[in-house]
Design an enzyme around this catalytic site. Structure first.
Site, PDB file in Angstrom:
ATOM      1  N   GLU A 144      33.374 -53.651  21.096  1.00 20.85           N
ATOM      2  CA  GLU A 144      34.101 -53.083  20.255  1.00 20.85           C
ATOM      3  C   GLU A 144      35.682 -53.133  20.960  1.00 20.85           C
ATOM      4  O   GLU A 144      36.442 -53.153  20.210  1.00 20.85           O
ATOM      5  CB  GLU A 144      33.936 -51.842  19.731  1.00 20.85           C
ATOM      6  CG  GLU A 144      32.889 -51.404  18.508  1.00 20.85           C
ATOM      7  CD  GLU A 144      33.111 -51.852  17.530  1.00 20.85           C
ATOM      8  OE1 GLU A 144      34.274 -52.351  17.102  1.00 20.85           O
ATOM      9  OE2 GLU A 144      32.198 -52.147  16.614  1.00 20.85           O
ATOM     10  N   SER A 198      -3.599  -7.610 -13.535  1.00 25.42           N
ATOM     11  CA  SER A 198      -4.483  -7.060 -12.361  1.00 25.42           C
ATOM     12  C   SER A 198      -4.082  -7.212 -10.903  1.00 25.42           C
ATOM     13  O   SER A 198      -4.745  -6.769 -10.188  1.00 25.42           O
ATOM     14  CB  SER A 198      -5.883  -7.369 -12.825  1.00 25.42           C
ATOM     15  OG  SER A 198      -6.360  -7.177 -13.223  1.00 25.42           O
TER      16      SER A 198
END
Length: 735
Positions: free
Chosen positions: A160, A436
């Site tokens: 770059e 239950s």
């Protein structure tokens, strides 16, 4: 001179903007959310296979002999692990190599390889689950310059900006060269921007293509280069550069890109993988490796060739590197985990304990209780089981909560039959009769009255009719509509018999049951009607998980939580409101209830579960509401407590019992996550008792017609002579 003065004034203005950015907070770093950190210690309920699965999830590599951080080897009973360094909420953990040995119960020992010292506890790093990003949609993991691999820095400068360390923010020669190349090509094929210019654009400017924007970019680059050293500029660039798109999230910086593309920390990437990160900067969409693998690999190979030509790679190294595959993570596994139900609870808890403004802070770290392996098992169980149940009713839905028995943390949560669905969270938000599932708290209330009740106490199983103050009557029935006269308390429990339960509850008082449930962590007020004894109490899977966590934890209530620690940007712990805890049920009484729950899975309503896992002691309870509208199950092994609801959003009939709906989800969960047998640790105040099968009277061990059951020491007073009348000599001598 006027233009020069204007330029100076404008430069001062830009300088102030740049200084505020560079010397303040460069980025709003998303809040990082981590899973629990797996604790490994002698006796830990962690199996050999579960540890290996965790290591693979964390991205550790299995090798023949670990030679560096992030590697492990395994035999049938041992794991040789070289752990990464990481930040633990209780302090930084250095890299460490250990040998972990297993037996049938879990972890046997943990020894440090350097000196063979036995460790009391050893932590694995947590899994990064997600980042709660700000409104700008940018996501990043900050990596400082010292932790950035040298090959990435070298390759970046080569590709770059080769004169990065020579120019002063702008490279006029590169600009001229790029202009000539572009003119000859008739289109833009090369850029002349330096890394500093790219950083200026990313930090302060838009992507607009204009002379004014380019001039401003160049001026800002010169100011940045003048004010800051090259390494600081490079660090900012490496953490700011756009690296791709993860759905709606923009991936910024090398640290997050490493996780996004390869699923592991940047320090552990191979040279070809590091080269790829530099390669993809040119065009993350164009070089998307999942969509265009050949294009992406060619670009990576170009970066490798440039490194070789610069003599930073030997020819041999280059050949090996270009022959290697890209080594990407599986694309279907996002960097972020899809945990909508769990994250909803995390956000709520953060707001409650730390305040609404917490997530606005930059760089905070949130450590949660989530167990990634339990979550994966729960999601798989829900998806596969609900697919089967959908054959009878496509409208069925599900909610599931799994807790860690030892930490009282939420280990997993699923709020929809499609676990990734963002919407109504049935694990938390539903309110349905629990059936239950309330019965263990009826029996726990009774068993605390040691002078009246044991597991052998006979309970009436005869028709009963109750009348309220308005003259309305209620006649509870057993599921089979039959009555047996009387049954032992344990039988009534494990067979989930309604009539004996109501008789017991009315004898001890509905207020006693409501108090027990309240102490165990039930958050809502309970209406003390007789029907509450059979579960006419509305709740959610999270509420059920809370009270069953109390049962599993020796009767100790600890408020379930999803968050353990929060660290600020400087890794300092933030103080939040404390987690509540108290002893809700006496330890000895709770032991008896847990014993009864193990009998449910062996010879009671959940016996199918016991048969599915022979040799493993599990505890559980099934639950079904009136007309089979709601199917419930709650249970636990040595490590996890689980609560599951299956039903319809419109409250329609399902035709499912607790054992055929919700328990099927739990059973599949255990297939995915092999259970660890409950450890029946002796409890102070509990003895082995012997009771007459018909009368429930305490007897000596050698008497006929007796059953062996655990009992509270204070309640076990065996009758001498096996219940027969004493002879005149025994009466005289007291023998």
């Amino acid at each position: 001179m006027a233009l020069l003065a204007g330029l100076i004034i404008y430069s001062i203005y830009l300088d102030q903007i740049i200084a505020r950015k560079f010397e303040g907070q460069k980025w709003h770093l998303p809040a990082q959310v981590f899973s629990r950190s797996m604790a490994i210690y002698p006796g830990a309920a962690v199996s050999h296979s579960q540890l290996i699965a965790e290591l693979k999830l964390l991205g550790y590599r299995k090798v023949a002999n670990p030679r560096q951080v992030g590697e492990f080897s395994a035999s049938s009973t041992r794991v040789d692990l070289w752990r990464r360094p990481f930040l633990h909420p209780q302090g930084s953990q250095a890299e460490q190599r250990v040998m972990i040995t297993f037996d049938s119960q879990g972890v046997e020992s943990v020894a440090r390889q350097s000196d063979n010292r036995q460790l009391a506890v050893f932590h694995l790093e947590p899994v990064l689950l997600d980042r709660m990003i700000a409104g700008d949609g940018e996501d990043r993991l900050f990596v400082d310059a010292q932790q950035m691999p040298k090959a990435i820095v070298d390759a970046l400068i080569l590709v770059e900006d080769r004169s990065f360390y020579e120019h002063h923010g702008v490279n006029p020669f590169a600009i001229v060269r790029a202009a000539l190349v572009n003119l000859s090509a008739g289109r833009t094929v090369q850029g002349g921007s330096t890394l500093t210019q790219q950083l200026a654009k990313n930090f302060f400017l838009s992507s607009e293509r204009s002379i004014v924007r380019k001039l401003r970019e160049a001026l800002m680059a010169i100011i940045i280069d003048f004010r800051y050293d090259k390494d600081e500029i490079l660090e900012a660039y490496l953490n700011e550069v756009y690296m791709g798109q993860d759905k709606a999230r923009a991936v910024h910086g090398m640290g997050l890109a490493s996780q996004f593309y390869f699923g592991r920390p940047i320090a552990e990437l191979t040279l070809p993988q590091q080269a790829f990160l530099v390669a993809v900067i040119k065009g993350p969409s164009y070089y998307n490796p999942w969509r265009y693998p050949e294009r992406a690999q060619a670009r990576r190979d170009l970066v490798l060739r440039l490194l070789m030509e610069a003599q930073q790679l030997s020819v041999a190294q280059y050949k090996v590197a270009v022959d290697s595959p890209l080594g990407l993570r599986q694309f279907d596994k996002s960097v972020q985990q899809k945990l909508p139900a769990f994250f909803a609870v995390v956000r709520h808890e953060l707001s409650e304990r730390y305040g609404d403004a917490l997530l606005q802070q930059s760089g905070i770290k949130v450590y949660t209780t989530l167990d990634p392996m339990a979550q994966e098992a729960a999601e798989t169980a829900v998806e596969s089981t609900m697919k089967q149940l959908a054959k009878r009713d496509k409208a069925l839905q599900v909610g599931m909560v799994v807790t860690d028995k030892y930490s009282a943390g939420i280990a997993a949560m699923v709020g929809d039959k499609v676990p990734s669905y963002y919407g109504f969270n049935r694990a938390v938000e539903i309110r349905r009769p629990i059936g239950s599932l309330i019965k263990p708290f009826v029996y726990a209330s009774a068993l605390t009255q040691a002078d009246k009740y044991t597991l052998a106490t006979p309970l009436k199983d005869e028709p009963i009719t109750l009348t309220n103050q308005h003259g309305q009557t209620w006649s509870p029935q057993n599921v089979d509509k039959q009555f047996s006269g009387q049954v032992p308390l344990l039988t009534a429990f494990k067979k989930s018999m309604n009539v004996p339960t109501v008789n017991l509850g009315m004898a001890i008082g509905t207020d006693a049951v409501a108090t027990t449930l309240d102490k165990a962590g039930w958050p809502d007020k309970i209406s003390e009607y007789p029907s509450m004894l059979l579960g006419a109490v509305n709740g959610s899977p999270l509420m059920v998980a809370q009270v069953y966590q109390t049962l599993a934890d020796n009767g100790r209530y600890r408020q379930l939580s999803a968050v353990t620690h929060v660290l600020d940007m400087d890794n300092q712990a933030l103080a939040g409101s404390p987690i509540k805890t108290h002893q809700a049920i006496p330890v000895a009484s709770d032991f008896l209830v847990r014993h009864a729950m193990t009998q449910v899975t062996q010879s009671g309503t959940a016996s199918r579960l016991g048969r599915a896992f022979p040799g493993v002691t599990l505890a559980g309870k099934t639950g079904t509401s009136n007309d089979s509208r709601d199917s419930w199950f709650a249970g636990f092994d040595e490590r996890n407590v689980a609560s599951v609801w299956v039903g319809r959003d419109d409250n329609g009939k399902t035709g499912l019992y607790g054992s055929s709906g919700a328990m099927a989800v739990y059973q599949e969960f255990l297939r995915q996550r092999a259970p660890i047998s409950l450890r029946r640790t002796p409890v102070e105040g509990v003895v082995q008792g012997y009771f007459d099968r018909d009368t429930g009277v305490a007897q000596e061990a050698d008497c006929d017609n007796v059953m062996a059951l655990p009992a509270l020491r204070e309640s076990y007073r065996p009758v001498r002579n096996c219940g027969q009348p004493l002879s005149w000599w025994q009466k005289l001598t007291g023998s």
